[in-house]
Design a protein around this motif. Structure first.
Motif, PDB file in Angstrom:
ATOM      1  N   ARG A  71      58.622  52.374  44.519  1.00 57.13           N
ATOM      2  CA  ARG A  71      59.341  51.751  45.633  1.00 57.13           C
ATOM      3  C   ARG A  71      59.822  52.808  46.631  1.00 57.13           C
ATOM      4  O   ARG A  71      59.821  52.576  47.843  1.00 57.13           O
ATOM      5  CB  ARG A  71      60.516  50.934  45.124  1.00 57.13           C
ATOM      6  CG  ARG A  71      60.123  49.667  44.390  1.00 57.13           C
ATOM      7  CD  ARG A  71      59.142  48.810  45.175  1.00 57.13           C
ATOM      8  NE  ARG A  71      59.702  48.399  46.468  1.00 57.13           N
ATOM      9  CZ  ARG A  71      58.966  47.999  47.495  1.00 57.13           C
ATOM     10  NH1 ARG A  71      57.644  47.991  47.415  1.00 57.13           N
ATOM     11  NH2 ARG A  71      59.541  47.620  48.612  1.00 57.13           N
ATOM     12  N   LEU A  72      60.252  53.967  46.142  1.00 55.46           N
ATOM     13  CA  LEU A  72      60.675  55.036  47.041  1.00 55.46           C
ATOM     14  C   LEU A  72      59.519  55.472  47.934  1.00 55.46           C
ATOM     15  O   LEU A  72      59.680  55.672  49.151  1.00 55.46           O
ATOM     16  CB  LEU A  72      61.215  56.227  46.244  1.00 55.46           C
ATOM     17  CG  LEU A  72      62.568  56.027  45.544  1.00 55.46           C
ATOM     18  CD1 LEU A  72      62.874  57.214  44.637  1.00 55.46           C
ATOM     19  CD2 LEU A  72      63.687  55.826  46.558  1.00 55.46           C
ATOM     20  N   GLY A 130      74.233  46.881  46.853  1.00 58.13           N
ATOM     21  CA  GLY A 130      74.867  46.185  47.967  1.00 58.13           C
ATOM     22  C   GLY A 130      74.434  44.740  48.114  1.00 58.13           C
ATOM     23  O   GLY A 130      74.918  44.042  49.001  1.00 58.13           O
ATOM     24  N   GLY A 131      73.496  44.285  47.279  1.00 59.48           N
ATOM     25  CA  GLY A 131      73.109  42.880  47.292  1.00 59.48           C
ATOM     26  C   GLY A 131      71.800  42.579  47.981  1.00 59.48           C
ATOM     27  O   GLY A 131      71.565  41.433  48.392  1.00 59.48           O
ATOM     28  N   ASN A 132      70.898  43.561  48.109  1.00 56.82           N
ATOM     29  CA  ASN A 132      69.612  43.326  48.770  1.00 56.82           C
ATOM     30  C   ASN A 132      68.658  42.626  47.801  1.00 56.82           C
ATOM     31  O   ASN A 132      67.922  43.263  47.048  1.00 56.82           O
ATOM     32  CB  ASN A 132      69.008  44.654  49.244  1.00 56.82           C
ATOM     33  CG  ASN A 132      67.824  44.443  50.169  1.00 56.82           C
ATOM     34  OD1 ASN A 132      66.970  43.604  49.922  1.00 56.82           O
ATOM     35  ND2 ASN A 132      67.783  45.210  51.250  1.00 56.82           N
ATOM     36  N   GLU A 133      68.649  41.298  47.821  1.00 57.04           N
ATOM     37  CA  GLU A 133      67.836  40.532  46.883  1.00 57.04           C
ATOM     38  C   GLU A 133      66.352  40.618  47.205  1.00 57.04           C
ATOM     39  O   GLU A 133      65.510  40.532  46.310  1.00 57.04           O
ATOM     40  CB  GLU A 133      68.294  39.074  46.863  1.00 57.04           C
ATOM     41  CG  GLU A 133      69.667  38.882  46.257  1.00 57.04           C
ATOM     42  CD  GLU A 133      69.933  37.434  45.885  1.00 57.04           C
ATOM     43  OE1 GLU A 133      69.056  36.591  46.114  1.00 57.04           O
ATOM     44  OE2 GLU A 133      71.026  37.167  45.350  1.00 57.04           O
ATOM     45  N   VAL A 134      66.012  40.763  48.492  1.00 58.93           N
ATOM     46  CA  VAL A 134      64.592  40.869  48.868  1.00 58.93           C
ATOM     47  C   VAL A 134      63.968  42.099  48.210  1.00 58.93           C
ATOM     48  O   VAL A 134      62.885  42.035  47.619  1.00 58.93           O
ATOM     49  CB  VAL A 134      64.440  40.927  50.398  1.00 58.93           C
ATOM     50  CG1 VAL A 134      62.982  41.202  50.776  1.00 58.93           C
ATOM     51  CG2 VAL A 134      64.914  39.624  51.031  1.00 58.93           C
ATOM     52  N   ARG A 192      63.624  41.762  44.393  1.00 59.29           N
ATOM     53  CA  ARG A 192      62.441  40.983  44.007  1.00 59.29           C
ATOM     54  C   ARG A 192      61.167  41.803  44.152  1.00 59.29           C
ATOM     55  O   ARG A 192      60.209  41.612  43.409  1.00 59.29           O
ATOM     56  CB  ARG A 192      62.348  39.708  44.842  1.00 59.29           C
ATOM     57  CG  ARG A 192      63.460  38.712  44.563  1.00 59.29           C
ATOM     58  CD  ARG A 192      63.268  37.416  45.337  1.00 59.29           C
ATOM     59  NE  ARG A 192      64.424  36.558  45.197  1.00 59.29           N
ATOM     60  CZ  ARG A 192      64.666  35.791  44.143  1.00 59.29           C
ATOM     61  NH1 ARG A 192      63.815  35.772  43.144  1.00 59.29           N
ATOM     62  NH2 ARG A 192      65.748  35.036  44.085  1.00 59.29           N
ATOM     63  N   ALA A 193      61.137  42.715  45.105  1.00 63.73           N
ATOM     64  CA  ALA A 193      59.972  43.598  45.263  1.00 63.73           C
ATOM     65  C   ALA A 193      59.896  44.600  44.117  1.00 63.73           C
ATOM     66  O   ALA A 193      58.804  45.014  43.701  1.00 63.73           O
ATOM     67  CB  ALA A 193      60.043  44.325  46.606  1.00 63.73           C
ATOM     68  N   TYR A 223      58.866  36.784  38.754  1.00 61.63           N
ATOM     69  CA  TYR A 223      59.519  37.738  39.645  1.00 61.63           C
ATOM     70  C   TYR A 223      59.399  37.339  41.116  1.00 61.63           C
ATOM     71  O   TYR A 223      60.050  37.922  41.967  1.00 61.63           O
ATOM     72  CB  TYR A 223      58.912  39.129  39.474  1.00 61.63           C
ATOM     73  CG  TYR A 223      58.939  39.643  38.056  1.00 61.63           C
ATOM     74  CD1 TYR A 223      60.146  39.928  37.440  1.00 61.63           C
ATOM     75  CD2 TYR A 223      57.772  39.830  37.342  1.00 61.63           C
ATOM     76  CE1 TYR A 223      60.178  40.400  36.141  1.00 61.63           C
ATOM     77  CE2 TYR A 223      57.799  40.302  36.042  1.00 61.63           C
ATOM     78  CZ  TYR A 223      59.001  40.581  35.454  1.00 61.63           C
ATOM     79  OH  TYR A 223      59.039  41.046  34.169  1.00 61.63           O
ATOM     80  N   PHE A 224      58.523  36.367  41.426  1.00 62.61           N
ATOM     81  CA  PHE A 224      58.258  36.016  42.811  1.00 62.61           C
ATOM     82  C   PHE A 224      59.253  34.975  43.318  1.00 62.61           C
ATOM     83  O   PHE A 224      59.801  34.198  42.532  1.00 62.61           O
ATOM     84  CB  PHE A 224      56.843  35.443  42.967  1.00 62.61           C
ATOM     85  CG  PHE A 224      55.731  36.419  42.710  1.00 62.61           C
ATOM     86  CD1 PHE A 224      55.961  37.782  42.684  1.00 62.61           C
ATOM     87  CD2 PHE A 224      54.430  35.976  42.518  1.00 62.61           C
ATOM     88  CE1 PHE A 224      54.929  38.679  42.452  1.00 62.61           C
ATOM     89  CE2 PHE A 224      53.395  36.855  42.281  1.00 62.61           C
ATOM     90  CZ  PHE A 224      53.651  38.207  42.258  1.00 62.61           C
TER      91      PHE A 224
END
Length: 510
Positions: free
Chosen positions: A41-42, A59-63, A66-67, A224-225
């Motif tokens: 991911r990095l 911080g709550g980045n759900e998008v 999920r990735a 996961y999607f």
């Protein structure tokens, strides 16, 4: 960034986040999988600071969460994972596919979608070889979104501990020992072709000969999607399968809220999806669908509740055996297990009011099919009906130990904790939050999250949860079935929408 450059503390924070947000507890040996996922991911984001990335998730980045999730489980796969499903593949599915392919003078076409580090496709290759299929007799494609995982799979090198579920005969035949590892022999590797592929993309692979797939295995991936991505992927699976072709999902995954295009069939105690055929299938006997089973279970529970609410009076003779009778009541006997259709057998027992016998049957079935999440959740729900709440909560926790990302298990556990009367509200709120993250369409989870927050005097959170419950449930004419069954589910989702609306109106005055 190299894997070695990722600090241990960043990996530990990521593991803590996964546990808190969705209940996923990576094992100690899975730390390398977390490092691989974090590095991937990095690199994809062009980010150099793993701490900054983890803080972004915190911080709550759900998008982004999920990735990340599809990459996190790289280290969780095993050879012949889900023994019930592989039993069905060996006993019924593969023989059927092999016979059909030989009749049509073509190879068997199998796609392992989301193959991780290769244990699943190599398991399929061993199964095909054991059934007499040569490499040229099967087109076995294995794909994964993570290129690092695909390279590891293509190399075919596995640590010795990976072979706990593989017989000594198969290890000797298909692998060569190399220090503390085993390497797939060239004759096994010849069965599989590996490619990098993203299931969230627009192009889906076809067999080499341009035909349709006989079977697609996509296990422990779609969970996961988000809903739109899952719907698109399932639609493309359907288009890519031939009529009568099979789709195998993970035991915690369901198409109930996604697609009604497939038939659900039970084979050897495992549930698989099949693309319908235009002509009738030739079967030894018709098998009722799981949807029918759930409806029968719910009807039986309703009848049981009606009997419980009947004014006191002489009980029916069938429910009042004579005191002098030497035998136990019918409800306490453990009948012979119907190995082919355990859930259907439970349904029949419940229809007859034999709840104890149904519970004993489920216990027998879980000994035979220890990996069946549907059976385990059904047991928890049956215990709930019988008023054995503490035992039911433990069963749901056992289900989550088996599959931490099962939305229904989080939902049922959250409701069971709420029903404890306040002493478990903290756990209830946590489990309901996890269920909502995994499946935001669970209106019941939003509603109970509101009730829990209201009891905790967190009125802002309660209002938000009730609004979500109204939005999810309003306008629905019926519920879509859940994994297992929930006996207290109202017949009309509008009941939940109205209840949430009334609760919201009451809170607006506070």
């Amino acid at each position: 960034m190299r894997q070695a450059d990722i600090p241990e503390a960043a990996v530990a924070r990521l593991a803590k986040l996964l546990l808190e947000r969705i209940g996923l507890r990576p094992a100690t040996e899975a730390q390398i999988g977390l490092r691989l996922a974090l590095r991937a991911r990095l690199e994809a984001l062009g980010c150099e600071d793993p701490y900054a990335y983890v803080e972004w998730l915190e911080g709550g980045n759900e998008v982004e969460l999920r990735a990340l999730l599809p990459l996190v489980t790289v280290g969780k796969t095993d050879f012949f994972r889900d023994s019930n499903q592989f039993r069905a593949l060996r006993a019924q599915v593969f023989p059927e596919l092999i016979m059909l392919a030989r009749q049509e003078m073509r190879p068997v076409r199998i796609w392992s979608a989301g193959c991780a580090t290769g244990e699943e496709p190599y398991s399929l290759a061993m199964l095909a070889a054991e059934l007499g299929v040569e490499p040229q007799g099967i087109d076995l494609l294995a794909t994964d979104v993570n290129p690092v995982a695909v390279e590891r799979a293509r190399a075919g090198r596995f640590g010795a501990r990976r072979f706990a579920t593989v017989s000594e005969h198969l290890v000797r035949r298909f692998f060569e020992a190399d220090h503390d590892s085993f390497v797939a022999r060239p004759e096994l590797q010849a069965y599989v072709r590996f490619e990098v592929h993203n299931l969230a993309g627009t192009c889906f692979p076809r067999p080499r000969d341009g035909g349709c797939w006989d079977a697609i295995l996509c296990r422990n991936v779609i969970i996961y999607f988000d809903r739109p991505t899952t719907s698109r992927a399932i639609g493309r699976f359907f288009d890519g399968l031939r009529e009568g072709g099979y789709l195998c999902l993970g035991y915690s995954e369901s198409l109930y809220r996604i697609s009604g295009a497939f038939e659900l069939v039970e084979l050897e105690g495992s549930f698989l999806y099949r693309k319908p055929v235009a002509r009738p299938l030739v079967m030894s006997e018709p098998r009722p669908s799981l949807e029918d089973t759930v409806a029968r279970l719910r009807k039986a529970v309703d009848e049981h509740r009606k009997r419980a609410m009947t004014p006191p009076g002489p009980p029916p003779a069938v429910l009042a055996p004579k005191l002098a009778a030497p035998e136990k009541p019918a409800s306490s006997r453990a009948p012979e297990l119907d190995v082919a259709n355990p859930l259907q057998q439970v349904a029949r027992l419940l229809e007859g009011g034999e709840f104890e016998a149904a519970l004993l049957t489920l216990d027998k079935a879980l000994v035979q099919f220890s990996g069946s999440l549907a059976l385990l959740i059904t047991r928890g729900n049956l215990l709930t009906v019988m008023g054995r709440q503490k035992e039911a909560r433990q069963v749901y926790r056992d289900a989550l130990t088996m599959e931490p990302l099962c939305a229904e298990a989080h939902l049922f556990l959250g409701i069971a904790c709420y029903e404890a009367g306040g002493e478990l509200d903290g756990e209830a709120a946590q489990e309901l939050s996890r269920a909502i993250f995994l499946d935001p369409s669970l209106g019941l989870a939003h509603y109970y999250a509101g009730r829990t927050a209201e009891r905790q005097a967190d009125f802002a959170s309660a209002r938000r949860a009730y609004r979500n419950a109204v939005n999810v449930c309003q306008g629905k004419s019926s519920w879509t079935p859940l994994l297992g069954h929930f006996p207290d589910l109202p017949s009309d989702p509008g009941v939940i929408a109205r209840a949430a609306g009334y609760a919201l109106a009451g809170l607006e005055e506070l």
